[in-house]
Write an enzyme that holds these catalytic residues in place. Structure first.
Site, mmCIF file in Angstrom:
data_model
loop_
_atom_site.group_PDB
_atom_site.id
_atom_site.type_symbol
_atom_site.label_atom_id
_atom_site.label_comp_id
_atom_site.label_asym_id
_atom_site.label_seq_id
_atom_site.Cartn_x
_atom_site.Cartn_y
_atom_site.Cartn_z
ATOM 1 N N CYS A 98 0.813 -1.221 0.000
ATOM 2 C CA CYS A 98 0.000 0.000 0.000
ATOM 3 C C CYS A 98 0.849 1.275 0.000
ATOM 4 O O CYS A 98 1.423 1.628 -1.006
ATOM 5 C CB CYS A 98 -0.989 -0.025 1.168
ATOM 6 S SG CYS A 98 -2.419 1.060 0.953
ATOM 7 N N ARG A 132 -12.565 6.023 -2.814
ATOM 8 C CA ARG A 132 -11.783 5.094 -2.009
ATOM 9 C C ARG A 132 -12.163 3.669 -2.388
ATOM 10 O O ARG A 132 -13.333 3.310 -2.427
ATOM 11 C CB ARG A 132 -12.005 5.327 -0.516
ATOM 12 C CG ARG A 132 -11.001 4.580 0.342
ATOM 13 C CD ARG A 132 -10.876 5.175 1.739
ATOM 14 N NE ARG A 132 -9.679 4.676 2.389
ATOM 15 C CZ ARG A 132 -8.485 5.233 2.310
ATOM 16 N NH1 ARG A 132 -8.330 6.352 1.614
ATOM 17 N NH2 ARG A 132 -7.432 4.709 2.913
ATOM 18 N N HIS A 197 -3.874 -5.842 1.645
ATOM 19 C CA HIS A 197 -3.632 -6.109 3.061
ATOM 20 C C HIS A 197 -4.180 -7.514 3.334
ATOM 21 O O HIS A 197 -4.187 -8.361 2.469
ATOM 22 C CB HIS A 197 -4.354 -5.063 3.916
ATOM 23 C CG HIS A 197 -3.897 -3.665 3.648
ATOM 24 N ND1 HIS A 197 -2.725 -3.159 4.166
ATOM 25 C CD2 HIS A 197 -4.440 -2.662 2.918
ATOM 26 C CE1 HIS A 197 -2.575 -1.900 3.781
ATOM 27 N NE2 HIS A 197 -3.611 -1.576 3.016
#
Length: 246
Positions: A98, A132, A197
């Site tokens: 990320c 997002r 993640h």
């Protein structure tokens, strides 16, 4: 070689700054899956302000961080850019998640137009997006024995790959780098960047083992196959996260 214990030294880069979304679990996965095979492992938590020597480590990992911490981490990466580049040139595997994935690229442009310089280990560029991307991801990998990859993305950065970077995975469910071209992450030689993640390595033990093999092969300058593990529980967890739409 057979009578010599195998050893690996892992650099966990800037855990005091890049430590969100459970990415520390990737270090635990690398450490445990190596030790279960009687490979001696030392994990060094390289905190900000530390001068890195590429020769000291066999594998490098960096996680994600909040915006303020990411700016601080960018300065730390730049201070050690030469040594990290030397490690990449020596084919030592690196995994960046990320925020650190963005900083391993050429630059990250914030929402207010500030350009944060990266260390260009990956030919990617990122800018802040208006949307997002959050949710579970299922992707396909073309270099691992188990082709599915699962993870969780949570980012507003929009990343595009240049000519020298290959997509790490191909998106089946989720958004990936930019929500448009169905790519996820990037790879150049043994440098890997991803938005996933989860953490990604416990959910994908085949990817974890691939990184360990690369580290051993590079360190010992020969092919060292990993001993098999009893992985039924790990792959049950992996398969349970494959998105139903896939």
């Amino acid at each position: 070689m057979q009578n010599t214990p195998l050893e690996l030294k892992i650099a966990h880069l800037y855990p005091d700054l890049l430590n969100i979304y459970g990415d520390f679990g990737n270090i635990l996965a690398l450490e445990k899956r190596a030790k279960w095979r009687d490979i001696r492992v030392e994990v060094v938590h390289v905190k900000s302000g530390t001068q890195i020597n590429a020769d000291d480590y066999d594998l490098f990992f960096a996680g994600g961080g909040q915006d303020a911490q990411q700016i601080l981490a960018a300065n730390e990466f730049l201070k050690n850019a030469n040594e990290l580049s030397r490690a990449a040139y020596a084919l030592k595997p690196m995994l960046a998640i990320c925020g650190s994935y963005q900083l391993f690229g050429k630059y990250y442009t914030t929402g207010d137009g500030q350009k944060i310089r990266g260390i260009s280990l990956l030919d990617v560029s990122t800018s802040a997006g208006k949307k997002r991307f959050i949710g579970n991801v299922t992707a396909i990998c073309d270099f691992l024995p188990v082709r599915t990859i699962v993870g969780f993305e949570n980012h507003s950065g929009v990343t595009y790959l240049g000519e020298k970077a290959k997509p790490l995975f191909k998106i089946k469910v989720g958004n990936g780098n930019n929500g448009v071209d169905r790519t996820e992450g990037a790879r150049y030689k043994n440098v890997f960047g991803t938005y996933l993640h989860g953490p990604i390595l416990p959910k994908n033990p085949h990817f974890c083992d691939y990184l360990l093999e690369l580290a051993l092969n590079t360190k010992y300058k020969c092919k060292i196959p990993l001993l098999p593990l009893e992985d039924s529980l790990e792959y049950y967890a992996h398969e349970s996260r494959i998105c139903a739409k896939y």
